[in-house]
Write a protein that holds these residues in place. Structure first.
Motif, PDB file in Angstrom:
ATOM      1  N   SER A   1      -8.104 -95.266 -20.498  1.00 29.51           N
ATOM      2  CA  SER A   1      -9.458 -95.371 -19.945  1.00 29.51           C
ATOM      3  C   SER A   1      -9.692 -96.657 -19.161  1.00 29.51           C
ATOM      4  O   SER A   1     -10.785 -96.869 -18.646  1.00 29.51           O
ATOM      5  N   THR A   2      -8.687 -97.505 -19.047  1.00 28.85           N
ATOM      6  CA  THR A   2      -8.818 -98.675 -18.177  1.00 28.85           C
ATOM      7  C   THR A   2      -8.754 -98.287 -16.710  1.00 28.85           C
ATOM      8  O   THR A   2      -9.060 -99.100 -15.833  1.00 28.85           O
ATOM      9  N   TYR A   3      -8.361 -97.052 -16.429  1.00 25.84           N
ATOM     10  CA  TYR A   3      -8.199 -96.604 -15.035  1.00 25.84           C
ATOM     11  C   TYR A   3      -9.503 -96.687 -14.258  1.00 25.84           C
ATOM     12  O   TYR A   3     -10.585 -96.444 -14.799  1.00 25.84           O
TER      13      TYR A   3
ATOM     14  N   GLY B   1      -5.075 -97.655 -16.311  1.00 25.09           N
ATOM     15  CA  GLY B   1      -4.489 -96.415 -16.777  1.00 25.09           C
ATOM     16  C   GLY B   1      -3.371 -96.650 -17.775  1.00 25.09           C
ATOM     17  O   GLY B   1      -2.975 -97.786 -18.055  1.00 25.09           O
ATOM     18  N   ALA B   2      -2.849 -95.551 -18.322  1.00 29.37           N
ATOM     19  CA  ALA B   2      -1.837 -95.632 -19.378  1.00 29.37           C
ATOM     20  C   ALA B   2      -0.454 -95.979 -18.846  1.00 29.37           C
ATOM     21  O   ALA B   2       0.356 -96.570 -19.571  1.00 29.37           O
ATOM     22  N   ASN B   3      -0.167 -95.589 -17.604  1.00 31.93           N
ATOM     23  CA  ASN B   3       1.163 -95.847 -17.058  1.00 31.93           C
ATOM     24  C   ASN B   3       1.398 -97.349 -16.968  1.00 31.93           C
ATOM     25  O   ASN B   3       0.574 -98.090 -16.431  1.00 31.93           O
TER      26      ASN B   3
ATOM     27  N   LEU C   1     -16.081 -94.239 -12.563  1.00 30.93           N
ATOM     28  CA  LEU C   1     -14.786 -94.852 -12.250  1.00 30.93           C
ATOM     29  C   LEU C   1     -13.629 -94.037 -12.818  1.00 30.93           C
ATOM     30  O   LEU C   1     -12.518 -94.079 -12.283  1.00 30.93           O
ATOM     31  N   LEU C   2     -13.877 -93.295 -13.889  1.00 32.63           N
ATOM     32  CA  LEU C   2     -12.846 -92.441 -14.482  1.00 32.63           C
ATOM     33  C   LEU C   2     -12.765 -91.077 -13.810  1.00 32.63           C
ATOM     34  O   LEU C   2     -12.003 -90.219 -14.247  1.00 32.63           O
ATOM     35  N   ASN C   3     -13.566 -90.887 -12.761  1.00 34.19           N
ATOM     36  CA  ASN C   3     -13.535 -89.637 -12.001  1.00 34.19           C
ATOM     37  C   ASN C   3     -14.065 -88.465 -12.828  1.00 34.19           C
ATOM     38  O   ASN C   3     -13.615 -87.334 -12.676  1.00 34.19           O
TER      39      ASN C   3
ATOM     40  N   GLN D   1      -4.207 -88.582 -17.282  1.00 32.75           N
ATOM     41  CA  GLN D   1      -3.331 -88.414 -16.121  1.00 32.75           C
ATOM     42  C   GLN D   1      -3.912 -88.981 -14.831  1.00 32.75           C
ATOM     43  O   GLN D   1      -3.313 -88.819 -13.764  1.00 32.75           O
ATOM     44  N   ASN D   2      -5.043 -89.659 -14.903  1.00 38.10           N
ATOM     45  CA  ASN D   2      -5.666 -90.205 -13.695  1.00 38.10           C
ATOM     46  C   ASN D   2      -4.701 -91.048 -12.873  1.00 38.10           C
ATOM     47  O   ASN D   2      -4.765 -91.053 -11.632  1.00 38.10           O
TER      48      ASN D   2
END
Length: 718
Positions: A455-457, A465-467, A593-595, A711-712
């Motif tokens: 959720s940082t995306y 994001g997680a990646n 922001l998270l779409n 998956q953002n």
């Protein structure tokens, strides 16, 4: 004109900004891909066309010195320079300069002409070349035609066709004003988040000085704060200002009182053009833009050291120019004059208050003097700072397209290493899910850790994001909202599972911690849905890798820390001071922001509460007797008139949920819960999920929204 709902009830929470994530207002069809179209371009042909436009002076807007190069640099700079690290919004992506409010900002006077000059190039290449890319490319080409070697150019910016209403520009109601409400404690020098510009309608700071006065110390302080909010250090700040002001001139032939309304308020017959100038011919030598008049050096169309030499080698005094604005003129020994832009005369160079401020600030001056002694260092510093300025909002390197993308990757691009191993498949995924669920980690821990990571995306600048698995690195590892002590336990367990799995493989298949964290969250959601009687499959795509500390700009990532997280019912410390009035406004901002859409946000909050995934494992908002099970209990209680809601603190942030008949306190809640019953649009959605037949849809919508968040940042899947 009739009032809108928001104008009738200004205190009403505006969730309409989430509709921007619901629908595509682009005229292109759903299959249209900007990146794919851009790569069909012959970039050198496009640049040739821009060069031709640049030196083809038009009678309706004559080019200074026979070239539109300086005008195009200003256009590109003002497009990219709106970017801010606090929320990642604005910047060059989207071509937002052609839409309000940026299209009509006072700082963008006459940039409508620059874009109109480039219109033939846009029309020629159509969908292959976005305005976002064209505006920036024109700035790069301009620099190159005037003797500067740029660091590179990347395409792939998509165009927006509607302004982003989520972007907060400030509290003022009038352009070119500065309200005390723009600053913490009302004091100039400490802007409230997420703002970056110090004056409403200006890109950065007032070129005349704070509040329009030639105050060099105040100007230097504003410059440092503003540029730091674009993640620029002192060297980058000086390089950008000195490099940009090496070219062209400012225009203030007379007072701005001669200018007509901005484009969005101009008469219909002007067809989107604004600032009609009634002074003299209204163009050429009679141009009025900033209200300040003159060039910075004797060679305004070539890369040299003229700006820095003039600034450091001469004394400057403040005067009112012909446009009535404060500017600075040289005193003492003679200074080499510049050619006039439209005739055979000459002009004396000038400086802005913001220029002289660099000379009078010890740290800025030290950089200037170093650049003066080392011109090659200045050239490289400006090239890299300019590249950062125009690409900062594009996200990770894999999104950058074209033959001029440099090989070098910078830490500000949040690089993520490529996988040098085989990715896990279905068999390995099942094995790892079993290992995770058989560990000592609770379902809530798995869900909260996956959420904290993904959720940082930010869709605004594609950061977070997680990646990369950066939740295991500083600063995210120590964020209060991530409950560092509990997070340490979770990460240690994941590391043990990873080590055991990777070391046991005889083949090249490996798993990253970034993938494990998301996989664990997915497995917990599936289990929680199963306990509620629903068989769901939460999609999982392996391929995330783990970034290193060296690949992570710790200071820059601090801007991603949530002050409030409505999804985990985290209210924060309460000592923040920014442009948002309530926790629920911050929740909607984060959702944008998270779409996420309105149903996405509603389903996620209700589902997370049912799962007990709250900060500190608090019972606030957990309106269920079976936490950890994906039910619609949150909405059933929220909509049940058996209960009343009683504030228990002076800020109306925490509430008791009392049984109306017995007076017994059955639950506790926050504003972040109650808003789904008090706001009309959110309550309308809650009605759907809280119905007797609404639970299955809630589960389905929760899984879809959860997957979107997880998956953002998977640009490799696009």
């Amino acid at each position: 004109m009739a009032k809108t709902n928001q104008e009738w009830w200004p205190q009403m929470l505006n969730v309409d900004i989430l509709d921007e994530n619901e629908r595509d207002v682009s005229p292109y069809d759903e299959e249209f891909d900007y990146a794919e179209e851009f790569q069909k371009l012959d970039l050198e042909e496009v640049k040739d066309d821009i060069r031709e436009v640049m030196t083809d002076s038009k009678d309706w807007w004559p080019a200074d010195y026979g070239t539109y190069g300086p005008l195009f640099i200003r256009m590109a700079w003002h497009s990219a320079g709106t970017y801010r690290t606090a929320d990642g919004r604005a910047g060059a992506a989207g071509g937002l300069q052609r839409l309000p409010p940026e299209s009509s900002w006072p700082d963008n006077i006459n940039l409508d002409k620059a874009r109109r000059l480039l219109q033939p190039v846009k029309l020629k290449y159509g969908r292959k070349l976005s305005w976002g890319d064209l505006i920036i490319l024109a700035g790069n080409v301009a620099l190159e035609t005037m003797g500067f070697e740029t660091f590179g150019f990347a395409g792939g910016r998509e165009d927006e066709f509607k302004s982003n209403e989520a972007t907060v520009w400030g509290p003022e109601e009038d352009w070119e004003t500065t309200s005390p409400e723009r600053f913490e404690d009302g004091e100039v020098g400490n802007l409230k988040d997420p703002l970056a510009n110090t004056v409403m309608g200006l890109i950065y700071v007032n070129p005349e000085g704070p509040y329009g006065e030639p105050d060099v110390e105040g100007s230097a302080a504003n410059i440092r704060e503003e540029f730091s909010r674009m993640a620029m250090n002192d060297e980058e700040t000086v390089a950008l200002i000195a490099g940009g002001h090496t070219f062209g001139k400012v225009h203030g032939a007379d007072s701005g009182d001669n200018l007509g309304p901005e484009p969005e308020d101009a008469p219909i017959d002007l067809q989107g053009m604004g600032w009609e100038n009634e002074f003299g011919e209204g163009k050429g030598p009679d141009t009025i833009t900033s209200g300040i008049e003159g060039p910075w050096n004797s060679a305004p169309t070539q890369w040299d050291m003229g700006y820095i030499d003039n600034l450091l080698n001469h004394d400057w005094t403040s005067v009112k120019g012909p446009g009535g604005a404060w500017q600075w003129k040289p005193v003492g020994e003679e200074i080499e004059e510049a050619p006039a832009p439209h005739d055979d005369d000459t002009e004396e160079p000038m400086m802005l208050t913001t220029d002289v401020a660099l000379k009078h600030d010890d740290d800025f001056r030290e950089v200037l003097e170093r650049f003066q002694e080392n011109p090659d260092e200045f050239q490289e510093a400006f090239a890299k700072a300019w590249y950062k300025l125009i690409h900062r909002d594009m996200g990770p390197p894999e999104r950058l397209l074209g033959p001029e993308v440099p090989d070098e990757t910078f830490v500000w691009q949040d690089p993520i290493p490529d996988a040098d191993y085989e990715l896990i498949g279905d068999e390995e995924i099942a094995e790892l899910e079993s290992a995770i669920l058989d560990s000592d980690l609770t379902r809530t821990q798995l869900i909260k850790t996956a959420w904290a990571s993904a959720s940082t995306y930010r869709e605004s600048d594609k950061r977070g994001g997680a990646n990369g698995g950066r939740i295991r690195l500083e600063p995210q590892r120590s964020w209060e909202v991530n409950e560092p002590e509990e997070l340490e336990t979770v990460l240690s367990t994941y590391e043990e599972i990873q080590e055991e799995f990777n070391s046991s493989r005889s083949d090249d298949v490996r798993v990253s911690l970034a993938d494990l964290i998301v996989l664990g969250g997915n497995a917990a959601v599936e289990q929680a849905a199963a306990d509620a009687g629903y068989d769901v499959d939460v999609p999982f795509e392996p391929g995330r890798t783990d970034a290193t500390e060296e690949q992570t700009d710790e200071e820059s990532f601090e801007h991603l820390e949530p002050k409030v997280d409505g999804f985990r019912n985290y209210l924060g410390s309460g000592d923040y001071d920014d442009m948002y009035d309530s926790p629920e406004e911050r929740m909607v901002d984060k959702a944008e922001l998270l779409n996420l859409t309105v149903p996405d946000m509603t389903a996620l909050v209700g589902g997370m509460r049912a799962l007990g995934a709250t900060y500190g494992d608090s019972d606030r908002g957990v309106f269920t007797d079976e936490p950890g099970t994906l039910t619609n209990d949150f909405f059933e209680v929220l909509l049940d008139m058996e209960y009343e809601w009683v504030s228990v603190d002076e800020d109306d942030e925490v509430f008791e949920v009392r049984n109306r008949e017995t007076g017994e306190v059955e639950y506790e809640a926050t504003r972040l819960d109650l808003i789904f019953g008090s706001n009309a649009r959110l309550r309308a959605t809650a009605d759907v999920y809280g119905a007797d037949d609404g639970e299955e849809q809630l589960v389905e919508d929760f899984v879809d929204a959860w997957t979107k968040v997880m998956q953002n940042d998977r640009f490799d899947l696009e």
